[in-house]
Design an enzyme around this catalytic site. Structure first.
Site, PDB file in Angstrom:
ATOM      1  N   THR B  85       0.870  -1.170   0.000  1.00  0.00           N
ATOM      2  CA  THR B  85       0.000   0.000   0.000  1.00  0.00           C
ATOM      3  C   THR B  85       0.907   1.220   0.000  1.00  0.00           C
ATOM      4  O   THR B  85       1.513   1.559   1.010  1.00  0.00           O
ATOM      5  CB  THR B  85      -0.911   0.011   1.247  1.00  0.00           C
ATOM      6  OG1 THR B  85      -1.832  -1.063   1.135  1.00  0.00           O
ATOM      7  CG2 THR B  85      -1.695   1.308   1.353  1.00  0.00           C
ATOM      8  N   LYS B 161      -7.378   1.839  -3.038  1.00  0.00           N
ATOM      9  CA  LYS B 161      -7.034   1.294  -1.714  1.00  0.00           C
ATOM     10  C   LYS B 161      -7.188   2.371  -0.642  1.00  0.00           C
ATOM     11  O   LYS B 161      -7.716   2.112   0.446  1.00  0.00           O
ATOM     12  CB  LYS B 161      -5.591   0.748  -1.727  1.00  0.00           C
ATOM     13  CG  LYS B 161      -5.082   0.197  -0.401  1.00  0.00           C
ATOM     14  CD  LYS B 161      -5.713  -1.135  -0.029  1.00  0.00           C
ATOM     15  CE  LYS B 161      -5.572  -1.479   1.451  1.00  0.00           C
ATOM     16  NZ  LYS B 161      -4.245  -1.921   1.871  1.00  0.00           N
ATOM     17  N   LYS B 230      -1.224   8.250   8.211  1.00  0.00           N
ATOM     18  CA  LYS B 230      -0.507   8.346   6.924  1.00  0.00           C
ATOM     19  C   LYS B 230      -1.498   8.144   5.766  1.00  0.00           C
ATOM     20  O   LYS B 230      -1.499   8.902   4.789  1.00  0.00           O
ATOM     21  CB  LYS B 230       0.598   7.280   6.866  1.00  0.00           C
ATOM     22  CG  LYS B 230       1.593   7.456   5.730  1.00  0.00           C
ATOM     23  CD  LYS B 230       2.501   6.240   5.582  1.00  0.00           C
ATOM     24  CE  LYS B 230       2.181   5.499   4.302  1.00  0.00           C
ATOM     25  NZ  LYS B 230       2.804   4.179   4.194  1.00  0.00           N
TER      26      LYS B 230
END
Lengths: 284, 284
Positions: B85, B161, B230
């Site tokens: 990711t 995602k 994040k």
């Protein structure tokens, strides 16, 4: 909603007296043995059980409070099972009002639309006196797939129902924001909806609303946007009364108000998703 | 994650060269026939396929960009399947970098934790060159239950995602607000979680997180709160670059920042739910 519920009680062999504002709608119930009466309080017998499923608080209050026959005829040991989605305050108020005549007030708002009511697969959020809950339990089993018990205070169920609806609206807004992000980056909204509803968000809410939000398809309204605003207002009112900040609920209220100001009040409440598109400069 | 994936490829009969920073962790793979090498680029053969599953963008860039052997050894017709990711920018950057050497970059971030990787039931979000996607397709079938194709631009998968993770965080905050409303009104948080996850929100996300949020149980961290921040930062960055206002995402960033300032950075990211409780004057 009432039709499906009554029809499952008849199917289970119970005797029913029924009332509906539009007599014609009770036709099929009468064919199956229900006795149609001319005014709400005529369904009542002393010490019996009355189910109400009404459109809004004011109608419920008119029938169960303003009409004095309601509690007088029910009398001590009578039980009123109030299945409408109403405000916690209305439940608190009726509960106190009924108890003066020895009538037990149970709040039993449901989760599910008319098709589930007809299929007898509603979820019931039940709260109120333990004794009364035990008495109505065999009836509720015939009209639902599961009863959730939220304790002794009837209005708890109404708060839970509002909290559930808040989660639906929050999911609609979250999908709207993420689908809009996808669209602005050249990714299909429908593909995003498919991903959510067929992986880790696989549930009735994401499946049902995801597709509508992806295609901006908000008619016919399953649940009108104006009613959605009413619910979110009640969420915020209950939150204010208990000093509970709810930033997503505040945001949702503004989304719904904006939708109404843009003439979308009669669309399904998932049309609040248009707000994220509008803000991102995308036409419908 | 890499261990489960590699182990399913071995089980399917493929020959694998593997590398991991901690050699010890590859022990079981070696026992099953994998060849353990001493540096990342040693797994590569000309025109082959390389899978990377790394902790963060900088590590991926170090291995696949700074080390010149990576693309040189892969060469024309080589394929890099990047499963981490990472940010859309990292994918965009590596895609351009690889193409100068004729190497195809596929983004294939996954949905699922190590247990799903081990069971071969991950969901894969695939994007990149059609030709390369066709070549890797038999491999991906062995390590996942389903591959979602998001088109020709690798970074689309990374955006998807992020959008998915945003929906998880939004669900966490919505549950937190509604459970707090329930708690302040004397209703059990656990009962609320049960209601959502066993009726119309019945899905991995609501079942998994609902229980943790109800009991404020945030250790051990399945996904650290700092990593959650994040991701939400990347959501907002991508949103800013495409001029997409996302009010819930902005609210989530503040929740996560606040959680970090309160020393909760190492807890599971669902600990952002403590914010709603704090705001309502409830201790943990």
């Amino acid at each position: 909603m009432g039709h499906g519920i009554a029809s499952n009680l008849l199917k289970a062999g119970y005797t029913l007296r029924v009332y509906n504002r539009t007599r014609e709608k009770a036709k099929h119930l009468v064919e199956r043995g229900a006795i149609l009466v001319n005014q709400p309080s005529d369904v009542i017998e002393s010490g019996g059980i009355v189910f109400t499923m009404l459109s809004e608080d004011s109608v419920l209050l008119e029938i169960a409070e303003c009409d004095e026959h309601f509690v007088k005829k029910l009398g001590p040991n009578g039980i009123h099972v109030s299945m409408s989605t109403v405000s916690p305050d209305t439940s608190r108020h009726l509960s106190a009002h009924h108890s003066q005549s020895g009538v037990k007030y149970l709040a039993a708002p449901v989760v599910g639309r008319p098709d589930r009511a007809a299929a007898g697969t509603l979820f019931i959020l039940l709260a109120g006196s333990s004794e009364a809950k035990q008495i109505v339990s065999p009836f509720l089993e015939k009209i639902s797939q599961r009863v959730f018990d939220f304790g002794d205070l009837p209005w708890s169920s109404n708060i839970v129902k509002l909290a559930l609806n808040f989660n639906i609206a929050a999911a609609i807004e979250a999908m709207a924001e993420s689908f809009t992000l996808a669209e602005k980056n050249g990714i299909s909204r429908a593909k995003m909806a498919e991903l959510l509803s067929e992986t880790i968000f696989s549930s009735v809410v994401y499946k049902g609303y995801g597709d509508h939000i992806a295609h901006h398809s908000y008619e016919p309204a399953g649940f009108q946007l104006t009613l959605g605003l009413k619910d979110i207002r009640l969420v915020l009112q209950t939150a204010a009364e208990s000093s509970t900040p709810m930033p997503i609920a505040s945001l949702l209220r503004d989304r719904l108000l904006s939708a109404i100001s843009k003439g979308r009040g009669d669309l399904d409440w998932s049309a609040l998703a248009l707000g994220a598109s509008d803000d991102a400069g995308l036409g419908k």
